[in-house]
Design a protein around this motif. Structure first.
Motif, PDB file in Angstrom:
ATOM      1  N   GLU A 146     -15.806-104.211  51.838  1.00 18.56           N
ATOM      2  CA  GLU A 146     -15.684-103.137  50.855  1.00 18.56           C
ATOM      3  C   GLU A 146     -15.900-103.636  49.431  1.00 18.56           C
ATOM      4  O   GLU A 146     -16.319-102.891  48.559  1.00 18.56           O
ATOM      5  CB  GLU A 146     -14.295-102.495  50.980  1.00 18.56           C
ATOM      6  N   ALA A 147     -15.629-104.932  49.199  1.00 20.25           N
ATOM      7  CA  ALA A 147     -15.861-105.519  47.886  1.00 20.25           C
ATOM      8  C   ALA A 147     -16.669-106.792  48.065  1.00 20.25           C
ATOM      9  O   ALA A 147     -16.139-107.898  48.008  1.00 20.25           O
ATOM     10  CB  ALA A 147     -14.534-105.830  47.202  1.00 20.25           C
ATOM     11  N   PRO A 148     -17.975-106.669  48.354  1.00 20.94           N
ATOM     12  CA  PRO A 148     -18.777-107.839  48.693  1.00 20.94           C
ATOM     13  C   PRO A 148     -18.806-108.863  47.576  1.00 20.94           C
ATOM     14  O   PRO A 148     -18.844-108.521  46.406  1.00 20.94           O
ATOM     15  CB  PRO A 148     -20.173-107.259  48.948  1.00 20.94           C
ATOM     16  N   SER A 149     -18.795-110.114  47.970  1.00 18.72           N
ATOM     17  CA  SER A 149     -18.817-111.210  47.015  1.00 18.72           C
ATOM     18  C   SER A 149     -20.239-111.619  46.693  1.00 18.72           C
ATOM     19  O   SER A 149     -21.079-111.765  47.579  1.00 18.72           O
ATOM     20  CB  SER A 149     -18.066-112.414  47.608  1.00 18.72           C
ATOM     21  N   ALA A 150     -20.523-111.833  45.414  1.00 14.51           N
ATOM     22  CA  ALA A 150     -21.855-112.253  45.000  1.00 14.51           C
ATOM     23  C   ALA A 150     -22.219-113.605  45.577  1.00 14.51           C
ATOM     24  O   ALA A 150     -23.380-113.933  45.731  1.00 14.51           O
ATOM     25  CB  ALA A 150     -21.921-112.299  43.476  1.00 14.51           C
ATOM     26  N   GLY A 151     -21.208-114.419  45.903  1.00 14.99           N
ATOM     27  CA  GLY A 151     -21.472-115.758  46.386  1.00 14.99           C
ATOM     28  C   GLY A 151     -22.049-115.827  47.776  1.00 14.99           C
ATOM     29  O   GLY A 151     -22.373-116.919  48.238  1.00 14.99           O
ATOM     30  N   VAL A 152     -22.181-114.694  48.501  1.00 15.88           N
ATOM     31  CA  VAL A 152     -22.689-114.743  49.862  1.00 15.88           C
ATOM     32  C   VAL A 152     -24.204-114.632  49.914  1.00 15.88           C
ATOM     33  O   VAL A 152     -24.781-114.606  50.992  1.00 15.88           O
ATOM     34  CB  VAL A 152     -22.065-113.637  50.749  1.00 15.88           C
ATOM     35  N   LEU A 153     -24.893-114.557  48.791  1.00 12.75           N
ATOM     36  CA  LEU A 153     -26.356-114.495  48.817  1.00 12.75           C
ATOM     37  C   LEU A 153     -26.922-115.799  49.360  1.00 12.75           C
ATOM     38  O   LEU A 153     -26.512-116.890  48.962  1.00 12.75           O
ATOM     39  CB  LEU A 153     -26.914-114.243  47.411  1.00 12.75           C
ATOM     40  N   SER A 154     -27.886-115.672  50.271  1.00 13.26           N
ATOM     41  CA  SER A 154     -28.532-116.854  50.819  1.00 13.26           C
ATOM     42  C   SER A 154     -29.501-117.443  49.804  1.00 13.26           C
ATOM     43  O   SER A 154     -29.842-116.820  48.792  1.00 13.26           O
ATOM     44  CB  SER A 154     -29.287-116.491  52.097  1.00 13.26           C
ATOM     45  N   GLU A 155     -29.976-118.657  50.086  1.00 15.19           N
ATOM     46  CA  GLU A 155     -30.934-119.315  49.187  1.00 15.19           C
ATOM     47  C   GLU A 155     -32.203-118.483  49.038  1.00 15.19           C
ATOM     48  O   GLU A 155     -32.740-118.329  47.940  1.00 15.19           O
ATOM     49  CB  GLU A 155     -31.264-120.702  49.726  1.00 15.19           C
ATOM     50  N   LYS A 156     -32.681-117.922  50.151  1.00 11.13           N
ATOM     51  CA  LYS A 156     -33.905-117.110  50.098  1.00 11.13           C
ATOM     52  C   LYS A 156     -33.672-115.815  49.321  1.00 11.13           C
ATOM     53  O   LYS A 156     -34.532-115.372  48.555  1.00 11.13           O
ATOM     54  CB  LYS A 156     -34.400-116.800  51.517  1.00 11.13           C
ATOM     55  N   GLU A 157     -32.500-115.203  49.502  1.00  5.99           N
ATOM     56  CA  GLU A 157     -32.188-113.986  48.758  1.00  5.99           C
ATOM     57  C   GLU A 157     -32.122-114.263  47.257  1.00  5.99           C
ATOM     58  O   GLU A 157     -32.562-113.441  46.446  1.00  5.99           O
ATOM     59  CB  GLU A 157     -30.873-113.392  49.267  1.00  5.99           C
ATOM     60  N   LEU A 158     -31.595-115.421  46.902  1.00  8.10           N
ATOM     61  CA  LEU A 158     -31.564-115.795  45.487  1.00  8.10           C
ATOM     62  C   LEU A 158     -32.977-115.971  44.931  1.00  8.10           C
ATOM     63  O   LEU A 158     -33.264-115.570  43.798  1.00  8.10           O
ATOM     64  CB  LEU A 158     -30.757-117.087  45.304  1.00  8.10           C
ATOM     65  N   GLU A 159     -33.868-116.555  45.717  1.00  6.03           N
ATOM     66  CA  GLU A 159     -35.259-116.716  45.291  1.00  6.03           C
ATOM     67  C   GLU A 159     -35.914-115.353  45.080  1.00  6.03           C
ATOM     68  O   GLU A 159     -36.614-115.133  44.080  1.00  6.03           O
ATOM     69  CB  GLU A 159     -36.047-117.519  46.337  1.00  6.03           C
ATOM     70  N   VAL A 160     -35.692-114.447  46.027  1.00  5.56           N
ATOM     71  CA  VAL A 160     -36.259-113.108  45.924  1.00  5.56           C
ATOM     72  C   VAL A 160     -35.721-112.396  44.683  1.00  5.56           C
ATOM     73  O   VAL A 160     -36.475-111.785  43.910  1.00  5.56           O
ATOM     74  CB  VAL A 160     -35.948-112.288  47.194  1.00  5.56           C
ATOM     75  N   LEU A 161     -34.423-112.483  44.478  1.00  5.44           N
ATOM     76  CA  LEU A 161     -33.810-111.793  43.351  1.00  5.44           C
ATOM     77  C   LEU A 161     -34.268-112.381  42.016  1.00  5.44           C
ATOM     78  O   LEU A 161     -34.457-111.658  41.032  1.00  5.44           O
ATOM     79  CB  LEU A 161     -32.284-111.857  43.470  1.00  5.44           C
TER      80      LEU A 161
END
Length: 222
Positions: A146-161
């Protein structure tokens, strides 16, 4: 495989690679009355085929079946039988997987430790209330979903973002990273869920605020 359910019954497809477990599920559901097992499968490819053939009301899908990754299987089932409510069965109680599956469109997530009455109730609820989600997970996992943490982004998701922050399109990001455009879109959907973002701009702003990505000047490319 049993005969198709009558119009008054809730038809269910069981997907688990353990035949004994499927047999137990079948006995529980059919003993409840008003529920019929329309088909069974032990792997993702067979699950997709059986669902396409039977178009059940509910699919009980084990999270660790052999074959495609579970979110891919969920996506294929939803394409072929949009009205089928998918309930995941799992031994794993983790917010990251639950978040991904909710994003993929499941209607329920049950731990395999649930009691039989909880299983039956979940099947009936998903069928009778199309807007309802049925979750039987720990309180801590639900809170983190319900309150997702920003720290769970994967390495690939960070590259995309990071590339999205430069105002690159999905097609441009795909070419830059050597990915299919559909894969970039999937990464963006996951990013939206994990950051609780409503748009690309919102996701970028939240990532910048959390120092997940470095400040970028906006502008097109290619």
């Amino acid at each position: 495989m049993n005969s198709r359910a009558t119009s008054a019954e809730i038809s269910v497809v069981l997907v688990d690679d353990h035949a004994l477990f499927r047999e137990g599920l079948r006995e529980i559901l059919e003993s409840a009355g008003g529920i019929s097992v329309a088909g069974e499968a032990g792997d993702s490819a067979t699950a997709v085929r059986v669902v396409a053939e039977t178009r059940p009301d509910v699919v009980l899908l084990d999270v660790e079946i052999p074959g495609d990754e579970v979110t891919e299987t969920v996506g294929r089932i939803r394409e072929l039988s949009p009205h089928s409510g998918i309930i995941i069965l799992s031994m794993y109680d983790g917010p990251h997987l639950l978040t991904r599956l909710l994003s993929a469109g499941i209607r329920g997530y049950l731990l395999k430790s649930v009691h039989r009455h909880e299983l039956i109730s979940a099947v009936r609820s998903v069928h009778e209330e199309p807007s309802r989600l049925v979750l039987a997970v720990s309180r801590s996992s639900l809170a983190r979903v319900e309150a997702p943490s920003a720290g769970v982004l994967s390495e690939k998701e960070l590259e995309v973002l990071q590339l999205a922050a430069q105002a690159l399109s999905n097609n441009q990001i795909a070419r830059r990273l050597g990915l299919a455009e559909a894969t970039v879109k999937r990464h963006m959907r996951n990013i939206f869920v994990k950051l609780n973002a409503a748009s690309r701009i919102d996701a970028v702003n939240k990532a910048l605020a959390a120092s997940l990505i470095p400040p970028q000047s906006r502008g097109g490319e290619d």
